[in-house]
Structures are given as structure tokens and as C-alpha cells.
Design a protein around this motif. Structure first.
Motif, mmCIF file in Angstrom:
data_model
loop_
_atom_site.group_PDB
_atom_site.id
_atom_site.type_symbol
_atom_site.label_atom_id
_atom_site.label_comp_id
_atom_site.label_asym_id
_atom_site.label_seq_id
_atom_site.Cartn_x
_atom_site.Cartn_y
_atom_site.Cartn_z
ATOM 1 N N GLY A 31 -8.746 1.138 3.643
ATOM 2 C CA GLY A 31 -8.814 0.082 4.642
ATOM 3 C C GLY A 31 -7.493 -0.266 5.282
ATOM 4 O O GLY A 31 -7.369 -1.327 5.893
ATOM 5 N N LEU A 32 -6.507 0.596 5.168
ATOM 6 C CA LEU A 32 -5.186 0.303 5.731
ATOM 7 C C LEU A 32 -5.229 0.242 7.255
ATOM 8 O O LEU A 32 -4.681 -0.684 7.863
ATOM 9 C CB LEU A 32 -4.174 1.339 5.247
ATOM 10 C CG LEU A 32 -2.705 0.993 5.384
ATOM 11 C CD1 LEU A 32 -2.365 -0.340 4.750
ATOM 12 C CD2 LEU A 32 -1.861 2.095 4.758
ATOM 13 N N ASP A 46 -6.952 -4.895 -4.770
ATOM 14 C CA ASP A 46 -6.883 -5.500 -3.447
ATOM 15 C C ASP A 46 -5.482 -6.061 -3.263
ATOM 16 O O ASP A 46 -4.935 -6.706 -4.164
ATOM 17 C CB ASP A 46 -7.901 -6.637 -3.314
ATOM 18 C CG ASP A 46 -9.336 -6.146 -3.309
ATOM 19 O OD1 ASP A 46 -9.571 -4.983 -2.933
ATOM 20 O OD2 ASP A 46 -10.228 -6.941 -3.666
ATOM 21 N N PRO A 80 -4.749 4.687 -0.548
ATOM 22 C CA PRO A 80 -5.003 3.459 0.209
ATOM 23 C C PRO A 80 -6.419 3.448 0.779
ATOM 24 O O PRO A 80 -6.967 4.496 1.133
ATOM 25 C CB PRO A 80 -3.986 3.507 1.344
ATOM 26 C CG PRO A 80 -3.039 4.594 1.013
ATOM 27 C CD PRO A 80 -3.739 5.523 0.079
ATOM 28 N N GLU A 125 -7.858 -0.346 9.094
ATOM 29 C CA GLU A 125 -8.676 -1.510 9.447
ATOM 30 C C GLU A 125 -7.875 -2.806 9.316
ATOM 31 O O GLU A 125 -8.022 -3.713 10.126
ATOM 32 C CB GLU A 125 -9.931 -1.563 8.580
ATOM 33 C CG GLU A 125 -10.905 -0.424 8.831
ATOM 34 C CD GLU A 125 -10.599 0.844 8.033
ATOM 35 O OE1 GLU A 125 -9.498 0.955 7.422
ATOM 36 O OE2 GLU A 125 -11.465 1.740 8.019
ATOM 37 N N TYR A 126 -7.019 -2.876 8.291
ATOM 38 C CA TYR A 126 -6.160 -4.048 8.132
ATOM 39 C C TYR A 126 -5.172 -4.127 9.298
ATOM 40 O O TYR A 126 -4.991 -5.195 9.892
ATOM 41 C CB TYR A 126 -5.408 -4.001 6.797
ATOM 42 C CG TYR A 126 -4.413 -5.120 6.658
ATOM 43 C CD1 TYR A 126 -4.839 -6.419 6.418
ATOM 44 C CD2 TYR A 126 -3.043 -4.883 6.793
ATOM 45 C CE1 TYR A 126 -3.926 -7.463 6.312
ATOM 46 C CE2 TYR A 126 -2.132 -5.914 6.688
ATOM 47 C CZ TYR A 126 -2.576 -7.209 6.443
ATOM 48 O OH TYR A 126 -1.675 -8.237 6.360
ATOM 49 N N PRO A 138 -5.863 -4.690 2.759
ATOM 50 C CA PRO A 138 -6.185 -3.332 2.322
ATOM 51 C C PRO A 138 -6.298 -3.296 0.801
ATOM 52 O O PRO A 138 -6.023 -4.284 0.113
ATOM 53 C CB PRO A 138 -4.980 -2.520 2.799
ATOM 54 C CG PRO A 138 -3.853 -3.489 2.694
ATOM 55 C CD PRO A 138 -4.435 -4.846 3.037
ATOM 56 N N SER A 139 -6.675 -2.150 0.297
ATOM 57 C CA SER A 139 -6.792 -1.939 -1.144
ATOM 58 C C SER A 139 -6.214 -0.575 -1.480
ATOM 59 O O SER A 139 -5.901 0.217 -0.589
ATOM 60 C CB SER A 139 -8.271 -1.983 -1.574
ATOM 61 O OG SER A 139 -8.881 -3.192 -1.186
ATOM 62 N N ALA A 177 0.835 -1.201 0.000
ATOM 63 C CA ALA A 177 0.000 0.000 0.000
ATOM 64 C C ALA A 177 0.870 1.252 0.000
ATOM 65 O O ALA A 177 0.562 2.225 -0.704
ATOM 66 C CB ALA A 177 -0.939 -0.008 1.208
#
Length: 142
Positions: free
Chosen positions: A35-36, A58, A33, A38-39, A47-48, A22
């Protein structure tokens, strides 16, 4: 965005370290980025990064492969990158990306004129790899 027409939604890339991947896509390629945090907190599996308002990449860790059960043999795909993913950009963004990659020490191929793609013949294109070996083509059309 048209929700009821066929579009490319996402591509899943196998990566060794999703956080490092990411960071590469954010700093060297300029993608946002998603969902970093959250990951990092263990709330999501990967993440994506956002390519545009309709498409994301993804960044799936190799360790996720054992959970790939949607089709027989899916788990065996971990570590096998796709041949390449092509990003179509406006001419100025094409030049900016190439300069940005070079600034970050990412090797890039020479410029290839006149390749065909989804929008016809591209004016210019070049290739680069991410740190996990996934190959990308960047191109622009007139």
C-alpha cells in the motif's frame, strides 16, 4: 492459511514518516511494502509491510493519532512504541537478517541463547531498533 483459528494479524507501529519507515523495513529488514503507492496518493491512511502470509506491520503516522477513537485514551498511545515485537525466523534467515542489518548500519545487540517464547526455548536471539525507536527481537528455534 487457516482463517478460523487464532492468529496474530497485525501490529500497528507509530512512525514519524511512513514512507521512510517502509523503506527501512524493505531495505534493512527485507519485508515487502504494502500500500505504499496508495499511501503516497492519499488513498489509504498508512502503508504496511508484510512479515509473512498471515501477519503485517502497519506503519501509522503520528498525525493519525487524533483519529484513534476506538477506546478512551487511544489517541494518547501515539509515539509510545510497544516494548518489542519478536520475529521468529529459520536459522539461515536469522543469520541473513543480522548481516543485513549490520550492512545497513543498524546497531544490533549481542546474541542471547535460550530465551523462552511461543514455540518453547529459542536457540539464539538478538535485538534491534527501527528508526522510530520500535524495538524488535529476532530469534530462531531448532
Amino acid at each position: 492459511m487457516t482463517k478460523n483459528s487464532t492468529r496474530l494479524d497485525h501490529v500497528v507501529l507509530w512512525v514519524a514518516d511512513p514512507v521512510a519507515a517502509a523503506a527501512f523495513y524493505e531495505t534493512a529488514v527485507g519485508l515487502e511494502p504494502i500500500g505504499l503507492a496508495e499511501y503516497a496518493e492519499g488513498e489509504v491512511s498508512f502503508p504496511s509491510v508484510r512479515v509473512n502470509e498471515e501477519t503485517i506491520l502497519d506503519l501509522a503516522p503520528h498525525s493519525l493519532a487524533t483519529r484513534m477513537r476506538m477506546l478512551p485514551g487511544s489517541a494518547d498511545s501515539a509515539g509510545h512504541p510497544v516494548n518489542h515485537v519478536c520475529l521468529a525466523l529459520p536459522a539461515d534467515a536469522f543469520d541473513t537478517l543480522r548481516a543485513r542489518l549490520e550492512e545497513h548500519g543498524v546497531p544490533v545487540s549481542g546474541i542471547d541463547p535460550g530465551l523462552s517464547g511461543a514455540r518453547g526455548h529459542a536457540t539464539r536471539s538478538f535485538y534491534f531498533r527501527d528508526p522510530d525507536g520500535n524495538v524488535f527481537e529476532a530469534r530462531h528455534y531448532d
